[in-house]
Scaffold this motif. Structure first.
Motif, PDB file in Angstrom:
ATOM      1  N   ARG A 221     -12.549  -7.890  17.515  1.00 40.51           N
ATOM      2  CA  ARG A 221     -13.012  -7.178  18.707  1.00 40.51           C
ATOM      3  C   ARG A 221     -12.958  -5.685  18.406  1.00 40.51           C
ATOM      4  NH1 ARG A 221     -10.587  -8.004  24.817  1.00 40.51           N
ATOM      5  NH2 ARG A 221     -12.561  -7.768  25.923  1.00 40.51           N
ATOM      6  N   ALA A 222     -14.120  -5.081  18.354  1.00 46.72           N
ATOM      7  CA  ALA A 222     -14.177  -3.667  17.977  1.00 46.72           C
ATOM      8  C   ALA A 222     -13.850  -2.782  19.178  1.00 46.72           C
ATOM      9  CB  ALA A 222     -15.570  -3.336  17.458  1.00 46.72           C
ATOM     10  N   HIS A 223     -13.476  -1.550  18.892  1.00 46.46           N
ATOM     11  CA  HIS A 223     -13.253  -0.582  19.966  1.00 46.46           C
ATOM     12  C   HIS A 223     -14.553   0.119  20.321  1.00 46.46           C
ATOM     13  CE1 HIS A 223      -8.786  -0.544  18.878  1.00 46.46           C
ATOM     14  NE2 HIS A 223      -8.938  -1.159  20.016  1.00 46.46           N
ATOM     15  N   LYS A 224     -14.605   0.561  21.566  1.00 44.90           N
ATOM     16  CA  LYS A 224     -15.824   1.201  22.059  1.00 44.90           C
ATOM     17  C   LYS A 224     -16.009   2.558  21.390  1.00 44.90           C
ATOM     18  CE  LYS A 224     -17.905   2.831  26.400  1.00 44.90           C
ATOM     19  NZ  LYS A 224     -19.210   2.154  26.265  1.00 44.90           N
ATOM     20  N   LEU A 225     -17.248   2.837  21.039  1.00 45.09           N
ATOM     21  CA  LEU A 225     -17.604   4.191  20.612  1.00 45.09           C
ATOM     22  C   LEU A 225     -18.372   4.813  21.773  1.00 45.09           C
ATOM     23  CD1 LEU A 225     -18.779   3.375  16.966  1.00 45.09           C
ATOM     24  CD2 LEU A 225     -16.706   4.603  17.632  1.00 45.09           C
ATOM     25  N   THR A 226     -17.799   5.850  22.364  1.00 43.04           N
ATOM     26  CA  THR A 226     -18.374   6.398  23.598  1.00 43.04           C
ATOM     27  C   THR A 226     -19.695   7.111  23.323  1.00 43.04           C
ATOM     28  OG1 THR A 226     -17.206   8.478  23.299  1.00 43.04           O
ATOM     29  CG2 THR A 226     -16.083   6.757  24.584  1.00 43.04           C
ATOM     30  N   PRO A 227     -20.547   7.227  24.351  1.00 47.03           N
ATOM     31  CA  PRO A 227     -21.802   7.987  24.180  1.00 47.03           C
ATOM     32  C   PRO A 227     -21.528   9.423  23.728  1.00 47.03           C
ATOM     33  CG  PRO A 227     -21.814   6.786  26.262  1.00 47.03           C
ATOM     34  CD  PRO A 227     -20.444   6.623  25.683  1.00 47.03           C
ATOM     35  N   PRO A 278      -8.192  -6.742  15.884  1.00 47.95           N
ATOM     36  CA  PRO A 278      -9.215  -5.977  15.161  1.00 47.95           C
ATOM     37  C   PRO A 278      -9.717  -6.759  13.949  1.00 47.95           C
ATOM     38  CG  PRO A 278      -7.026  -5.220  14.564  1.00 47.95           C
ATOM     39  CD  PRO A 278      -6.822  -6.269  15.616  1.00 47.95           C
ATOM     40  N   HIS A 279     -10.795  -6.276  13.424  1.00 47.76           N
ATOM     41  CA  HIS A 279     -11.338  -6.882  12.214  1.00 47.76           C
ATOM     42  C   HIS A 279     -10.515  -6.428  11.019  1.00 47.76           C
ATOM     43  CE1 HIS A 279     -14.789  -7.215   9.129  1.00 47.76           C
ATOM     44  NE2 HIS A 279     -14.235  -8.395   9.318  1.00 47.76           N
ATOM     45  N   VAL A 280      -9.910  -7.376  10.328  1.00 42.93           N
ATOM     46  CA  VAL A 280      -9.184  -7.027   9.102  1.00 42.93           C
ATOM     47  C   VAL A 280      -9.818  -7.811   7.970  1.00 42.93           C
ATOM     48  CG1 VAL A 280      -6.952  -6.992   7.952  1.00 42.93           C
ATOM     49  CG2 VAL A 280      -7.068  -6.776  10.434  1.00 42.93           C
ATOM     50  N   LEU A 281     -10.236  -7.123   6.958  1.00 45.99           N
ATOM     51  CA  LEU A 281     -10.868  -7.811   5.826  1.00 45.99           C
ATOM     52  C   LEU A 281      -9.885  -8.756   5.165  1.00 45.99           C
ATOM     53  CD1 LEU A 281     -13.132  -5.317   3.914  1.00 45.99           C
ATOM     54  CD2 LEU A 281     -13.779  -7.312   5.233  1.00 45.99           C
ATOM     55  N   GLY A 282     -10.383  -9.924   4.753  1.00 48.24           N
ATOM     56  CA  GLY A 282      -9.528 -10.954   4.167  1.00 48.24           C
ATOM     57  C   GLY A 282      -8.609 -10.441   3.091  1.00 48.24           C
TER      58      GLY A 282
ATOM     59  N   VAL B 323     -14.128   6.503  15.262  1.00 48.67           N
ATOM     60  CA  VAL B 323     -15.277   6.681  14.370  1.00 48.67           C
ATOM     61  C   VAL B 323     -14.839   6.468  12.922  1.00 48.67           C
ATOM     62  CG1 VAL B 323     -16.875   8.399  13.407  1.00 48.67           C
ATOM     63  CG2 VAL B 323     -16.610   8.193  15.888  1.00 48.67           C
ATOM     64  N   ALA B 324     -13.722   7.079  12.570  1.00 43.97           N
ATOM     65  CA  ALA B 324     -13.219   6.940  11.196  1.00 43.97           C
ATOM     66  C   ALA B 324     -12.974   5.467  10.880  1.00 43.97           C
ATOM     67  CB  ALA B 324     -11.938   7.757  11.030  1.00 43.97           C
ATOM     68  N   GLN B 325     -12.316   4.785  11.792  1.00 50.81           N
ATOM     69  CA  GLN B 325     -12.009   3.358  11.620  1.00 50.81           C
ATOM     70  C   GLN B 325     -13.291   2.537  11.494  1.00 50.81           C
ATOM     71  OE1 GLN B 325      -9.165   1.737  11.443  1.00 50.81           O
ATOM     72  NE2 GLN B 325      -9.698  -0.379  11.905  1.00 50.81           N
TER      73      GLN B 325
END
Lengths: 307, 379
Positions: A221-227, A278-282, B323-325
């Protein structure tokens, strides 16, 4: 059964990260001084693959302090179960390893599911030095369809066969699954259409049976990137290295929004208390990182007792 | 080129683990082949509702349905065409029911089996039954003269072997064999079963098994086996035919993979399993790939740009961290995708390798399918 014990069943559509979640929970619990059994069901060695360790079979192995791993196959669970009943290994070999009888056994309704659940029940009974051998069992269930079959099998068998040892067994295992102090179903999804739909079905099934459930676990689940912040990136379009980043991140945010809208539409109640991972690469999923994810999951569980 | 994927083939089988978009790829392959003039039947397992909508079919029907090709041909820029497409959603129970009705000696015998409780559990929940149903249906469709190409979407499974081995395994199971020894046919099988299992006179075997199952269940299973014994011979012939078909040159295996590490590992695992059957995959389709979006550079460059961003927008400090993440994640994903693709091209350069870009917002609109078709046609 000691009600300080817990049975955690982890399920969800194939590919959502069940193995990661189950392993994370098991590691976190084991580091809190709980004796934990992590079980794959008919696994393909997913847990050893994830942890980068040698494969484990039916015979359980302690892979870290307080953490044992086993791969429960229906064939071996059946053997163990049958031996408990007939007790004579020579007789077992003569009868049950007979090819025709073996065929017969595989036709018995839901026998595979019942023996695997029976193995879980059995391990919950085991004691060591006067206390339970395992405070918690965490199960990496197969994907949705098989998980459904597993959870429904005891009741279906209990309802449809005549009196006898299989029926008694089925009734007992049904009670185990429905014991809300003991057993909890953890549904895992990612923010994508098919996993969300299957998560919805699993949660509905749990309500119907009924089975206790933990909060929905939303992986990747990614975090929001605001406008505002996306707008702030516009000057990067003039930069030879960073010029595509504004579009890539805008696309990422569109993806995230579409997924959130879908979650909101199909799982409005579950989403309120959902746990976002969060997404964590394997390659980055070390035991320490996994234990950290496990802590996040455990901290969000509604309180029962200890584990 | 991808034309070779279905060129001169009668069957295309898509295998892959769960979550890679295999069903969508199978549907797109079928559409592309039909648009190029083949008379295609596609069989899918458990498709999303949107896929059914995009294809214009009823997701609940267990029968073959025609798929209107007008819309997709328009998207792909063609006009008149000789191809056609039919689609079917696999219904395991229905497939087994049809099988019993076709093979039983009498309609009454068929109905008795269909009503048998053990049969209902056998068909839906026995290990391999989904794969067996898929294979059974495949043979039916292959024989149907309306079609010259079958595209098959297999059940999601970590083992390609499950699918290839399903006919043989169910057969060996019914005949009570666990080894690869030559299968028996009807009459001698019945004698063996008759002697061992149908003797309810209190032998050690039945008493002992009865302790595990209970006497009533034992009787029910026995009755079920008895009712099937007339059909073993025809099951066996059919299964042997399907096994031969799957190993012939008429079949092209397409491996579908996805972006995660687990999915990449599953892909290699599949290839190795096919290798054991002496089957070379005709094509590899890597789905939902995210292409590189930054030229090589040192991480310090990025860090400086982010620091300047924070300076210029002090109110957005927290968002800048996101953004960095986000950039880190996107970079790692694209790097892994690129590495996997490069490895595939190195190891299997003589097969067709197609990389399908990821698109946010769902996979199954008609436009999206058309893009997928173009990618599959023009590799």
């Amino acid at each position: 059964m000691d009600h300080a014990q817990h049975l955690h069943l982890v399920t969800g559509k194939g590919g959502v990260g069940k193995t990661t979640v189950a392993t994370a929970m098991a590691l976190a619990l084991s580091r809190k001084d709980k004796r934990v059994l992590l079980a794959e069901i008919n696994g393909s060695g997913r847990v050893p693959n994830l942890l980068g360790i040698a494969p484990v079979g039916y015979a359980m192995r302690e892979i870290y302090d307080n953490l044992w791993l086993t791969d429960i196959s229906s064939q071996e669970a059946l053997k163990e179960y049958v031996l408990l009943i007939i007790r004579i290994e020579a007789l077992y070999k003569a009868v049950f390893e007979n090819r025709l009888v073996n065929s017969f056994l595989r036709l018995l309704p839901a026998l595979g599911e019942l023996t695997m659940l029976g193995k879980l029940w059995y391990e919950l009974q085991q004691t060591k030095n006067g206390r339970p051998a395992f405070d918690a069992i965490v199960v990496d269930l197969p994907a949705t369809g098989h998980a459904r079959a597993l959870c429904q099998a005891p009741h279906a068998v209990a309802q449809s066969i005549g009196a006898g040892p299989m029926k008694d067994n089925a009734v007992k295992l049904d009670a185990m699954l429905k014991d809300q102090q003991l057993t909890r179903l953890h549904v895992v999804t990612t923010p994508e259409e098919m996993p969300i739909t299957e998560a919805q079905e699993l949660l509905q099934l749990a309500t119907q049976l009924p089975m206790a459930t933990g909060p929905l676990i939303i992986n990747q689940r990614a975090h929001k990137l605001t406008p505002e912040v996306l707008a702030a990136l516009e000057p990067w379009r003039a930069d030879a290295v960073l010029e595509q980043v504004p579009d890539v991140l805008a696309q990422r945010e569109r993806r995230r929004e579409a997924a959130e809208a879908l979650l909101q539409k199909q799982l409005p109640h579950a989403i309120a208390n959902a746990i976002g991972l969060p997404h964590v690469l394997g390659s980055a999923l070390t035991p320490d990182i996994l234990a950290g994810l496990g802590d996040t999951i455990l901290a969000a569980q509604p309180q029962r007792s200890a584990s | 080129m991808t034309m070779a994927l279905w060129h001169n083939r009668k069957i295309v089988v898509c295998v892959g683990t769960g979550g890679v978009g295999k069903t969508t790829v199978a549907a797109a392959l079928a559409l592309a082949a039909a648009a190029s003039g083949r008379r295609v039947a596609v069989m899918t397992i458990d498709p999303s509702k949107r896929l059914s909508q995009a294809l214009g079919i009823d997701a609940n029907s267990p029968e073959l349905q025609p798929v209107p090709l007008g819309p997709i041909v328009q998207q792909l820029g063609g006009s008149a065409h000789e191809g056609s497409l039919h689609a079917i959603m696999l219904d395991v129970q229905h497939t087994f029911d049809q099988l019993i009705q076709a093979r039983a000696r009498t309609p009454e015998a068929a109905q008795a089996i269909l009503n048998n409780r053990i049969y209902k559990h056998f068909s839906a929940s026995l290990a391999g039954s989904h794969e067996y149903a898929a294979v059974e249906k495949l043979y039916d469709i292959h024989e149907d003269e309306r079609f010259d190409l079958v595209v098959l979407d297999t059940p999601p499974s970590h083992h390609a072997l499950d699918f290839l081995d399903a006919p043989g395994r169910i057969l060996r199971f019914l005949q009570g064999q666990d080894t690869d020894a030559a299968s028996e046919t009807g009459p001698s099988l019945t004698r063996r079963l008759g002697r061992k299992l149908f003797d309810l006179g209190g032998s050690v075997v039945t008493r002992t098994v009865g302790k595990v199952s209970g006497a009533q269940t034992l009787q029910e299973v026995t009755a079920f086996l008895m009712s099937l014994k007339d059909m073993y011979a025809s099951f066996h012939t059919r299964a042997a035919a399907v096994e031969a078909l799957l190993q012939s040159d008429d079949v092209a295996f397409t491996l579908v993979g996805g972006p995660s590490q687990a999915q990449g590992a599953a892909l290699e695992h599949f290839a190795q399993e096919l290798h054991r059957f002496h089957i070379k995959p005709a094509a590899w389709v890597l789905n939902r790939v995210r292409p590189a979006f930054m030229p090589p550079h040192d991480a310090g460059y990025r860090a400086q740009a982010l620091a300047r961003l924070k300076d210029q927008h002090p109110s957005l400090v927290a968002e800048c961290a996101e953004v960095a993440q986000a950039i880190e994640e996107e970079l790692r994903v694209t790097q892994r995708d690129a590495a996997q693709l490069a490895q595939l091209r190195q190891d299997h350069g003589d097969s067709t390798i197609v990389s399908i870009p990821d698109e946010p917002g769902g996979a199954d609109s008609l436009e999206r399918l058309a893009r997928l078709c173009r990618a599959l046609q023009g590799a």
